[in-house]
Design an enzyme around this catalytic site. Sequence first.
Site, mmCIF file in Angstrom:
data_model
loop_
_atom_site.group_PDB
_atom_site.id
_atom_site.type_symbol
_atom_site.label_atom_id
_atom_site.label_comp_id
_atom_site.label_asym_id
_atom_site.label_seq_id
_atom_site.Cartn_x
_atom_site.Cartn_y
_atom_site.Cartn_z
ATOM 1 N N GLU A 132 0.818 -1.218 0.000
ATOM 2 C CA GLU A 132 0.000 0.000 0.000
ATOM 3 C C GLU A 132 0.852 1.268 0.000
ATOM 4 O OE1 GLU A 132 -2.754 0.368 3.299
ATOM 5 O OE2 GLU A 132 -3.601 2.200 2.503
ATOM 6 N N LYS A 187 -2.490 -2.039 -3.160
ATOM 7 C CA LYS A 187 -3.552 -1.203 -2.558
ATOM 8 C C LYS A 187 -3.170 0.263 -2.728
ATOM 9 C CE LYS A 187 -6.017 -0.283 1.725
ATOM 10 N NZ LYS A 187 -6.680 -0.891 2.873
#
Length: 333
Positions: free
Chosen positions: A176, A218
């Site tokens: 992420e 992500k």
Amino acid sequence: MGIATLKSTALTMVAPGKGILAADESTKTIQKRFDKIGLQSTPDTNLAYRKMLFTTPGIEQFLSGVILYDETIRQLIDGIPIPEFLESKGIIPGIKVDKGAWQMVNLPGEKITEGLDGLRDRLIEYKELGAKFAKWRAVITIGDGIPTDTCIEANAEALARYAALCQEQDLVPIVEPEVLMDGTHDLEKCREVTSKTLKAVFDKLKAHKVVLEGMILKPNMVISGKDSSTQTTSGEIAEATVQTFLEVVPKEVPGIAFLSGGQTPDQATENLAAINKVSPPAGGWQLSFSYGRALQDEALQAWAGKEENVEAAQKAFLERAKKVSEARSASSA
Ligand code: 13P
């Protein structure tokens, strides 16, 4: 390393129609959320809240996985460890393993995510506790003269080292790199920084020989800053987002699960639908969601810390999850 296990877990995490609930707020962050309803965070109130979410009847139709926090993965629902409880509903348990983003030395306004020291041992323990995947969040801030290459490189390197350690334990890493929505920047600036960040991240992932088929990306959507004078339509956001990912995300990556990053529940739903409508649908990856606030905000308000509101809160949570699931399944057809 079990590449087959990693691949099959990753594919299940982005299964059509489903997405991942980020319920991994740290002690500090959950208090920030609870401040909105005037509630003190304690292990008991945190559990009461998360139990309300996880026991929502039917939620498994829309959730493939849940990201847990260290405290939560050790808690019980009706005497059952939470990872086991989720598995019994067909939801994969995962765990946040980073130790937060901290101010970088000599680089004002920029942060580096910590947590690599001792990570191998922590991953072994989380696996024993039932986790099948992990999450590490890096934050990149847009501002005057930032982000610097140094900040992007340092965070990309940490993400890659984390991802390699996860795969060693057969845990799918959620990678992420979040370019924050905070600021006055426009869509084009977000596109430039997101593209540069993702390029650095994939360079480092390759250098560390991370198996791309066994990870989930992500990212933020490509979107203008919260305080930008030029706000954009969901169509423009979708075009810019998909175009950026086509340029920089290798097709081996099985899925992209967006964060909501401070968008309202309706914005995050609408933008995800627009992204999925953009044709042709990307490089073969699933375009899914891993929302925290956008899935939880309405349920948290409805719950307000009171047992008698559990049913109303679960209704709000289920309705939002259904809408986001539908958005994720939207097509141009
Ligand atoms: P938001 O969707 O609230 O941005 O949270 C997602 C997340 O997991 C941040 O790390």
